[in-house]
Structure formats: C-alpha cells, structure tokens
Design a protein around this motif. Structure first.
Motif, PDB file in Angstrom:
ATOM      1  N   TRP A 275       0.862  -1.178   0.000  1.00  0.00           N
ATOM      2  CA  TRP A 275       0.000   0.000   0.000  1.00  0.00           C
ATOM      3  C   TRP A 275       0.900   1.230   0.000  1.00  0.00           C
ATOM      4  N   GLY A 276       0.769   2.046  -1.050  1.00  0.00           N
ATOM      5  CA  GLY A 276       1.536   3.280  -1.130  1.00  0.00           C
ATOM      6  C   GLY A 276       2.843   3.130  -1.884  1.00  0.00           C
ATOM      7  N   GLY A 277       3.351   4.260  -2.350  1.00  0.00           N
ATOM      8  CA  GLY A 277       4.602   4.271  -3.109  1.00  0.00           C
ATOM      9  C   GLY A 277       4.941   5.660  -3.589  1.00  0.00           C
ATOM     10  N   ASN A 278       4.868   5.875  -4.921  1.00  0.00           N
ATOM     11  CA  ASN A 278       5.196   7.161  -5.548  1.00  0.00           C
ATOM     12  C   ASN A 278       3.991   7.701  -6.314  1.00  0.00           C
ATOM     13  N   LEU A 279       3.919   9.020  -6.412  1.00  0.00           N
ATOM     14  CA  LEU A 279       2.864   9.677  -7.173  1.00  0.00           C
ATOM     15  C   LEU A 279       3.026   9.433  -8.672  1.00  0.00           C
ATOM     16  N   ILE A 280       1.927   9.067  -9.330  1.00  0.00           N
ATOM     17  CA  ILE A 280       1.879   8.970 -10.785  1.00  0.00           C
ATOM     18  C   ILE A 280       0.724   9.841 -11.268  1.00  0.00           C
ATOM     19  N   VAL A 281       0.991  10.680 -12.270  1.00  0.00           N
ATOM     20  CA  VAL A 281      -0.036  11.552 -12.851  1.00  0.00           C
ATOM     21  C   VAL A 281      -0.190  11.206 -14.326  1.00  0.00           C
ATOM     22  N   HIS A 282      -1.405  10.861 -14.723  1.00  0.00           N
ATOM     23  CA  HIS A 282      -1.740  10.684 -16.136  1.00  0.00           C
ATOM     24  C   HIS A 282      -2.671  11.818 -16.559  1.00  0.00           C
ATOM     25  N   GLN A 283      -2.499  12.292 -17.780  1.00  0.00           N
ATOM     26  CA  GLN A 283      -3.459  13.239 -18.353  1.00  0.00           C
ATOM     27  C   GLN A 283      -4.547  12.468 -19.079  1.00  0.00           C
ATOM     28  N   LEU A 284      -5.798  12.857 -18.857  1.00  0.00           N
ATOM     29  CA  LEU A 284      -6.922  12.185 -19.498  1.00  0.00           C
ATOM     30  C   LEU A 284      -7.231  12.834 -20.842  1.00  0.00           C
ATOM     31  N   VAL A 285      -7.558  11.988 -21.814  1.00  0.00           N
ATOM     32  CA  VAL A 285      -7.893  12.440 -23.165  1.00  0.00           C
ATOM     33  C   VAL A 285      -9.251  11.849 -23.531  1.00  0.00           C
ATOM     34  N   GLN A 286     -10.188  12.704 -23.913  1.00  0.00           N
ATOM     35  CA  GLN A 286     -11.529  12.250 -24.289  1.00  0.00           C
ATOM     36  C   GLN A 286     -11.611  12.032 -25.796  1.00  0.00           C
ATOM     37  N   GLU A 287     -12.083  10.847 -26.182  1.00  0.00           N
ATOM     38  CA  GLU A 287     -12.294  10.542 -27.585  1.00  0.00           C
ATOM     39  C   GLU A 287     -13.678  11.034 -28.035  1.00  0.00           C
ATOM     40  N   ALA A 288     -13.929  10.999 -29.340  1.00  0.00           N
ATOM     41  CA  ALA A 288     -15.191  11.503 -29.893  1.00  0.00           C
ATOM     42  C   ALA A 288     -16.401  10.759 -29.345  1.00  0.00           C
ATOM     43  N   ASP A 289     -16.215   9.466 -29.007  1.00  0.00           N
ATOM     44  CA  ASP A 289     -17.332   8.678 -28.479  1.00  0.00           C
ATOM     45  C   ASP A 289     -17.483   8.809 -26.968  1.00  0.00           C
ATOM     46  N   GLY A 290     -16.681   9.671 -26.371  1.00  0.00           N
ATOM     47  CA  GLY A 290     -16.763   9.909 -24.938  1.00  0.00           C
ATOM     48  C   GLY A 290     -15.823   9.066 -24.104  1.00  0.00           C
ATOM     49  N   GLU A 291     -15.254   8.006 -24.677  1.00  0.00           N
ATOM     50  CA  GLU A 291     -14.368   7.165 -23.887  1.00  0.00           C
ATOM     51  C   GLU A 291     -13.061   7.896 -23.581  1.00  0.00           C
ATOM     52  N   LEU A 292     -12.413   7.489 -22.492  1.00  0.00           N
ATOM     53  CA  LEU A 292     -11.228   8.173 -21.991  1.00  0.00           C
ATOM     54  C   LEU A 292      -9.964   7.340 -22.208  1.00  0.00           C
ATOM     55  N   TYR A 293      -8.896   8.046 -22.540  1.00  0.00           N
ATOM     56  CA  TYR A 293      -7.581   7.430 -22.635  1.00  0.00           C
ATOM     57  C   TYR A 293      -6.610   8.269 -21.816  1.00  0.00           C
ATOM     58  N   VAL A 294      -5.385   7.786 -21.673  1.00  0.00           N
ATOM     59  CA  VAL A 294      -4.408   8.521 -20.875  1.00  0.00           C
ATOM     60  C   VAL A 294      -3.130   8.753 -21.666  1.00  0.00           C
ATOM     61  N   LYS A 295      -2.443   9.834 -21.311  1.00  0.00           N
ATOM     62  CA  LYS A 295      -1.141  10.155 -21.878  1.00  0.00           C
ATOM     63  C   LYS A 295      -0.257  10.691 -20.763  1.00  0.00           C
ATOM     64  N   VAL A 296       1.027  10.714 -21.013  1.00  0.00           N
ATOM     65  CA  VAL A 296       1.938  11.318 -20.059  1.00  0.00           C
ATOM     66  C   VAL A 296       1.817  12.837 -20.192  1.00  0.00           C
ATOM     67  N   PRO A 297       1.721  13.583 -19.092  1.00  0.00           N
ATOM     68  CA  PRO A 297       1.616  15.044 -19.189  1.00  0.00           C
ATOM     69  C   PRO A 297       2.807  15.655 -19.932  1.00  0.00           C
ATOM     70  N   ASP A 298       2.530  16.651 -20.755  1.00  0.00           N
ATOM     71  CA  ASP A 298       3.592  17.302 -21.532  1.00  0.00           C
ATOM     72  C   ASP A 298       4.658  17.905 -20.637  1.00  0.00           C
TER      73      ASP A 298
END
Length: 472
Positions: A275-298
């Motif tokens: 339980w616990g470790g290091n912070l990870i941040v993903h940026q969320l990307v919305q597709e045209a159909d509403g579904e979500l994907y992730v990318k590494v923040p710029d």
C-alpha cells in the motif's frame, strides 16, 4: 538522486486528493512512514503543491489523522471531508480551513451509514461536489449495500444544502460485481459526459470508470474501463480548467507475503505489491465517443531534452539497422537488437509497426549482453493486450513458482501495419509505458540495476523507427 515521480523523504505516498487553485495543484495525500514511523511524527493528511508535476513544494502535515476524502470551497471557506475509523467503525468527518493548511474538525458533523441501506462495515472516502442541476451538494461514499449475497460493493450517495446535514440516499452506483467497497469514488464532467471513477481490490485490482450523460445513469461500462494496470491505484481526478488529470500511486514491492521467492532469493521483483509508493499523474484524453484514454503530461515529457547517442547492434537474429531504426523478419523465432546502457532516469521513445501474424514485439529494458536477463514490455496482437514480464518468468524458478502467465497486462487493440508511438519513462525502480497517448502500463523494476535497452520481435515481422533515449 534524481526523482521524477514524487515520494517524500523516508516515507511513501498513499491516496491523493487534488484541489486546483491560483495556477497550481494543491495535492493532499495520505502520508505513510512504514518502518520510519515513531510517535513524534505526524500521520494522516499531508499537503504539497505543484504547477508542472516535476517540481513540488511540501507544506507538511494538515494535522488531520484520517483517510481519503475531498476538499471543496464555499463562501471563502475550505471544507475537507475525510474518514476516520474509531472502534472498528467507519465514519465520515468534516473539517474547515481558511488557508488550506490549518484545519479545524467540526465534531458535530461526523456521521455513519444508514444501516437500512448500507452495511456498517464500510463508509469511507467521501467525495463532495456541487450538483448544479439539483442545486445541492452531493457526496459519494465508498460503501457496501445491504443486500443478498456478498457482491455488495457500491458508491453510496448523500445530499446536502449546507455541507453539514447530510441525507443518506440509495446508491448512485451498485452493480453487484465487487465484494469490497468501491474505494476513492470521484466524479467529473467533460462536455456532455459524466464520469464516475472508483478503485477496487476485489474481483479485479485497479482504478475504473463508468460514463453517463446524466447523473441519474445509466452508468455505461466502456470497452476499456481502466486507466492503467495493477501498479496504479486510488486514482482521483483534478482539472486546471483546460486539462483533466488523474492522480494515483505506483506501489512499492517490499514484502514477500505469499512466499513466492525461491529459496535464497534476495531481490524484490517477486514480492507482493504494498500500500503506497510514488505519485503517478496521467493526463486524461476524451475521444469523440466519450471514452477516456491517458497520456503522459507534456510538462513531464518535455523535461527530457538531452539526447544520448545510441548504436543498435543485432544480438539475436538478423536485423536491418539504421541510425535510429531497426527492422527484422523473424517469423519462427525470437530476435533482439540492443542499443546503449540505460541511465537510472531516462525516457525511451520510438515508433513501431508489425506485419500480420506477429506474436510479440516490444522493448527490452536493462538487458544483459546476451539478453538472458531483462525486463520486457510486450505487445501481443493476437491477444489484444500489452504485458510486462520480468527476468523471473524467463527462469526455471519463476516458471515453476509463479501461478500466472504475465505479471501485469492491459487491453490494447492494435492493427496490422499501423504505426504506434511508444514512450517509456524510467525513474529508478519505476517504469511508465505509454502507447499512442492512449494506453498506460505502470510497473516496478528492482533487481536488475543496469543494462541495455533495445527492441525485439518474437515470431513475426516488425519495424521500429525514431528510436532514441533522452535524459533530464
């Protein structure tokens, strides 16, 4: 030592509670001391702030000893909702602040579940937001519904007009799928879609989401309903008004709870997840159909701007190698080409494509000179997935000991001859693997401390382009 993914000195991060204000994220989180704890140390909620997810300012303890929750502002006052566990009970609690640092608990606002609707065992992780349509505050709570059977995990709903008195309602979402409570519930809206986020450690382990065009539901399960794999948990979201991010943690592996380690093995790669470790941040990307994907923040990826020259060499099989590219046809065998040594902190990137009937292709990390020991990120087109496997699975001991085929996996629906962009961010024991700004797969790599990186194909034909390694 360089560090990308935040962890406090001599401690670990747990669940994050993001709040955005004045151009920066205020990241509340649960602070875990583990073996470094003594009675002089604060526990519970701590606070740090960041503008770019690379540089952090630590503000210390909030003097709130409790579990996950949320922060909201009303009429110039900050309201923290959190959970506490006295006498084996689980209770939702309320505190207020005028500066986000000094908090005062409002004792009379503490409350537990309605035993006619919910089990008394689970009532935690309150998430509060303003429901504009209903003109009232809604609170989501990790709970278990009182019903037949053991698949009771749900997201409970409470409503309020003043953030003090809460009316307990029937669950917002109760699918009769998970045994455990739906932890760390979260909700947000992009465009026409509402997204309900929660984490679960029963049935499957991960952070999930559902989507609906109404808070009344129905809550649709998307084709891929997770943001990452086993090594990303308790994700909660925050927005800067332009982009939406999800904040979770990549767990360490310090305990050998199930005793899978072969006799005499001293490493960590076999160990169970903590339980616990290091912070990870993903940026969320919305597709045209509403579904979500992730990318590494710029803001993270752009910090890697120092190119380290690489020279690829064929190690196994025949390869056509250029300055930053490699291609092979190895329809009935394994082929691998290695570049230079990997620094402890680096970014590896490139593009890949494959021909029909290719079984596996991907990247090797920290490989020895013969590729006898290495870590692998593998795309398996015929199984519609990307997996991570370590040197353990290549050994006789691992093959006999571990009761599973892969260590971590994610769904990935790829197409023949389509080109995919790969980004791998390595921070000492942490690896974050991204495909096409859509798919993420987090993991840990402990026992092989150094070695080369490279590309491979198993029973197929593939091409890799624009291959490079960069550092901070």
């Amino acid at each position: 030592m360089e560090q990308i993914f935040f962890r406090p000195e001599n401690a670990y991060v747990g669940d994050f509670i993001p709040y955005y204000e004045n151009g920066e994220f205020k990241l509340f989180y649960l602070h875990g001391w583990r073996e470094n704890y003594d009675s002089s140390k604060d526990t519970g909620w701590f606070l740090l702030s960041t503008k770019d997810f690379m540089k952090f300012k630590e503000h210390g303890a909030c003097k709130i000893n409790g579990g996950t929750g949320s922060v909201i502002k009303k009429d110039g006052i900050y309201h923290m909702f959190f959970c506490q566990f006295p006498d084996n009970k689980q209770l939702v609690c309320h505190a207020i602040s005028y500066d986000l640092k000094k908090w005062t608990k409002v004792e009379e606002d503490t409350f537990g579940p309605d035993e006619n609707i919910y089990e008394m065992t689970d009532w935690r992780d309150p998430h509060v937001f303003w429901n504009e349509e209903k003109q009232e505050y809604w609170m989501l709570v990790a709970a278990r519904e009182r019903c037949e059977g053991n698949r009771k995990g749900c997201v409970a709903l409470c409503t309020s007009t003043d953030l003090k008195k809460w009316n307990i309602k029937s669950p917002l979402y109760s699918p009769n799928i998970n045994v455990g409570a739906h932890e760390c519930p979260d909700i947000f809206k992009i465009g026409d879609w509402w997204y309900l986020v929660y984490s679960s450690y029963t049935n499957k382990f991960g952070t999930y989401y559902r989507m609906s065009k109404s808070l009344e539901g129905p809550w649709i399960t998307p084709k891929v309903d997770t943001f990452d794999g086993r090594a990303f948990y308790a994700g909660k979201t925050g927005t800067d008004g332009k982009n939406t991010y999800i904040f979770g943690w990549n767990p360490t592996k310090t305990d050998n709870i199930f005793h899978w380690n072969p006799e005499g093995y001293k490493g960590n790669d076999y160990n169970t997840w903590d339980w616990g470790g290091n912070l990870i941040v993903h940026q969320l990307v919305q597709e045209a159909d509403g579904e979500l994907y992730v990318k590494v923040p710029d803001t993270i990826i752009n910090e890697f701007n120092r190119i380290v020259p690489q020279n690829f060499n064929p190690i196994i099989g025949k390869w056509n190698i250029g300055q930053d590219k490699a291609k092979t046809t190895s329809k009935y065998s394994f082929a691998c080409a290695l570049a230079g040594d990997m620094p402890d902190v680096c970014k590896i990137s490139g593009k890949l494509s494959y021909k029909n009937d290719t079984k596996e292709l991907g990247f090797v990390l920290r490989a020895d000179s013969n590729v006898d020991k290495a870590y692998y990120y593998k795309i398996e087109p015929h199984r519609n997935r990307v997996v991570f496997t370590s040197h353990i699975m290549q050994s006789e001991e691992g093959g006999k000991t571990l009761p599973y085929e892969v260590e971590i996996e994610r769904p990935f629906y790829s197409e023949v001859e389509k080109e995919y962009e790969i980004k791998i961010v390595v921070d000492n024991s942490i690896c974050e693997f991204y495909i096409d700004d859509k798919v993420a797969l987090s993991t840990r790599v402990y026992d092989i401390k150094n070695g080369s990186w490279g590309v491979f194909v198993s029973e197929g034909e593939a091409e890799f382009k624009e291959l490079k390694l960069t550092t901070l």
